[in-house]
Design a protein around this motif. Structure first.
Motif, mmCIF file in Angstrom:
data_model
loop_
_atom_site.group_PDB
_atom_site.id
_atom_site.type_symbol
_atom_site.label_atom_id
_atom_site.label_comp_id
_atom_site.label_asym_id
_atom_site.label_seq_id
_atom_site.Cartn_x
_atom_site.Cartn_y
_atom_site.Cartn_z
ATOM 1 N N LYS A 114 -45.371 41.926 32.750
ATOM 2 C CA LYS A 114 -46.267 40.838 33.160
ATOM 3 C C LYS A 114 -47.319 40.500 32.086
ATOM 4 N N PRO A 115 -46.876 40.086 30.914
ATOM 5 C CA PRO A 115 -47.832 39.784 29.843
ATOM 6 C C PRO A 115 -48.596 38.484 30.093
ATOM 7 N N LEU A 116 -49.715 38.349 29.427
ATOM 8 C CA LEU A 116 -50.476 37.103 29.458
ATOM 9 C C LEU A 116 -49.816 36.047 28.578
ATOM 10 N N ALA A 117 -49.193 36.516 27.485
ATOM 11 C CA ALA A 117 -48.611 35.578 26.521
ATOM 12 C C ALA A 117 -47.350 36.168 25.912
ATOM 13 N N ILE A 118 -46.516 35.289 25.358
ATOM 14 C CA ILE A 118 -45.193 35.671 24.871
ATOM 15 C C ILE A 118 -44.902 34.907 23.586
ATOM 16 N N LEU A 119 -44.213 35.578 22.648
ATOM 17 C CA LEU A 119 -43.664 34.927 21.460
ATOM 18 C C LEU A 119 -42.205 35.334 21.324
#
Length: 499
Positions: free
Chosen positions: A152-157
């Motif tokens: 459940k990350p805040l952001a993704i790359l």
């Protein structure tokens, strides 16, 4: 301000609001190109998953070098993402509950694996409760998505090659964006050439960035810092890659910014490599075949003024150039080809290299005959085989390429782990291919970054990596989005209890 107990996304934001660094999990991490860029942008690299033993150790040597031996070895351990669950990693590394451990997930699943998904769209397969078990060896994008669901990350790359936009009739990156949207993220992707962002290399790659919708913000791609007109071959490749991208209806694709002619030109090979020590051992008969290690420092030549790019590579924070000299500055032993490298014009490819080799062979025959020696037909053929590369001219036009000092490099690929003819040094006096450290410079790895293993594995790690400078620019945009979300919460007067 009033306190509100929120969900896991809100709790992670609250931790950042209290001054915590964003924590990164790097999947398919390789030697750490993305990790290095994110670290430079203010993120903390807490864990990595990489199956290759040498690359995994390289990553640990650079990002966990200060740890005690046992802790270091846990980070240096190679990990197979198809066989390891996210909670196993957090347990091994002592990072706590898996859904609380990370703020950002980054990585580039191999595109080839998508073929195992078949004709079904990725979002349809990903909806299956045990999607990753459909074929855990091949569906590595499903494993990436599985890790997103678990952490459940805040952001993704996500990073990949241009073919990911048109792979077996699928726009895979578009389908990943759809899946992430279903999971509650705002996702955007773009096809970006790194030469527009300060990397001395014309490297087209697709990048997807996403932030959780609960952050109440969006994600933007960085504006170009340099401008150039790409060679025709790059435009053709981009056109094919974009064939399946609906530029108007899809909503996830963002056209990359290419700047304008008034901006600075791209960083050139001369700016990237010109301050490094020359290599001439092979011309002096002092170089032999065999694996070469990186334990011999080479002093930098004295130079009054360094280009901006060279200064950055020498002075990258926490990866400054070693005081006793440059490491990894080693090359392949290619005795047949030094004369060809010397005579080739800058920018020339294999057809010209072959013509050059034939000309040198003819000159050698004439020289022998002029000296009074009789050269038989069999001897001419023997000399031809010894002096002229055997590859068909029409089959490998791009196999060889001599760098232009006034232009960025072509794309570095993992294949340089097998041979380095694709990147012949522009300095004809040195008559050689680029060194490991020069490959690292073209990929924007600083001089203090350490590579594990011998020469060939180091080349391969570099060719596989995401340029750290490009990763840093993307990481800065994610940091802006996180900071914007934090500011919005603070202005709203809400503090979330982080548990």
């Amino acid at each position: 301000m009033r306190q509100v107990k929120g969900n896991i996304i809100a709790q992670k934001l609250a931790r950042l609001m209290s001054g915590g660094q964003p924590r990164v999990l790097d999947l398919f991490a390789g030697c750490g190109g993305i990790s290095l860029g994110f670290q430079a942008a203010g993120f903390r690299i807490d864990a990595a998953v990489e199956i290759d033993e040498i690359a995994a150790r390289t990553h640990a040597m650079n990002f966990h070098k200060g740890l005690a031996s046992d802790a270091f070895e846990r980070h240096a351990k190679p990990r197979d993402i198809t066989a390891m669950e996210p909670e196993e990693i957090t347990a091994e590394l002592g990072l706590g509950p898996v859904d609380e451990a990370f703020d950002v997930i980054v990585g580039g699943p191999p595109c080839q694996a998508y073929a195992r998904v078949g004709r079904a769209k990725l979002r349809d397969v990903a909806d299956h409760p045990s999607a990753f078990k459909v074929d855990p060896r091949g569906n590595l994008y499903l494993r990436y998505i599985h890790y997103v669901k678990a952490t459940k990350p805040l952001a993704i790359l996500v990073e990949n090659v241009p073919d990911v936009l048109n792979y077996g009739g699928h726009n895979v990156m578009g389908e990943i964006a759809e899946v992430l949207t279903d999971l509650g993220y705002v996702a955007r992707y773009s096809l970006i050439n790194t030469a527009f962002h300060g990397v001395p290399q014309m490297r087209d790659r697709v990048f997807l960035m996403a932030v959780h919708k609960d952050l109440g913000t969006s994600i933007e791609f960085p504006k170009a810092s340099r401008h150039m007109t790409l060679p025709p071959g790059y435009n053709g490749t981009r056109s094919v890659a974009l064939k399946l991208v609906d530029l108007f209806a899809e909503g996830h694709f963002v056209e990359a910014d290419h700047g304008n002619p008034d901006m600075d030109a791209p960083v050139t090979c001369e700016e990237a490599l010109g301050d490094l020590p020359p290599i001439t051992l092979h011309l002096e008969g002092k170089l032999r075949r065999g694996a070469r290690r990186f334990d011999q420092p080479v002093p930098y030549p004295s130079r009054k003024k360094l280009p901006e790019y060279a200064r950055r590579m020498r002075n990258w924070r926490d990866f400054e150039a070693p005081e006793d000299g440059l490491r990894d500055h080693v090359i392949r032993y290619l005795p047949r080809d030094a004369a060809i490298f010397r005579e080739m014009p800058n920018g020339a490819e294999y057809p010209i290299a072959h013509v050059t080799a034939v000309r040198l062979w003819e000159q050698h025959i004439r020289s022998l005959e002029k000296s009074g020696k009789r050269v038989s037909g069999a001897e001419k053929q023997r000399l031809y085989r010894a002096m002229v590369p055997p590859y068909p001219v029409g089959s490998f036009p791009n196999r060889w390429w001599k760098l232009r000092p006034d232009f960025p490099s072509r794309t570095l690929l993992a294949h340089i782990g097998k041979d380095t003819y694709s990147h012949i040094h522009y300095d004809s006096k040195q008559a050689r291919v680029i060194s490991v450290r020069e490959a690292a410079r073209l990929q924007s790895f600083p001089d203090g970054f350490v590579f594990c293993g011998t020469m060939n594995p180091a080349y391969r790690q570099i060719g596989n990596a995401v340029p750290p400078l490009m990763a840093e620019r993307l990481a800065a945009q994610i940091k802006i989005a996180l900071d914007r979300a934090i500011s919005g919460r603070m202005l709203a007067g809400t503090v979330v209890a982080a548990e």
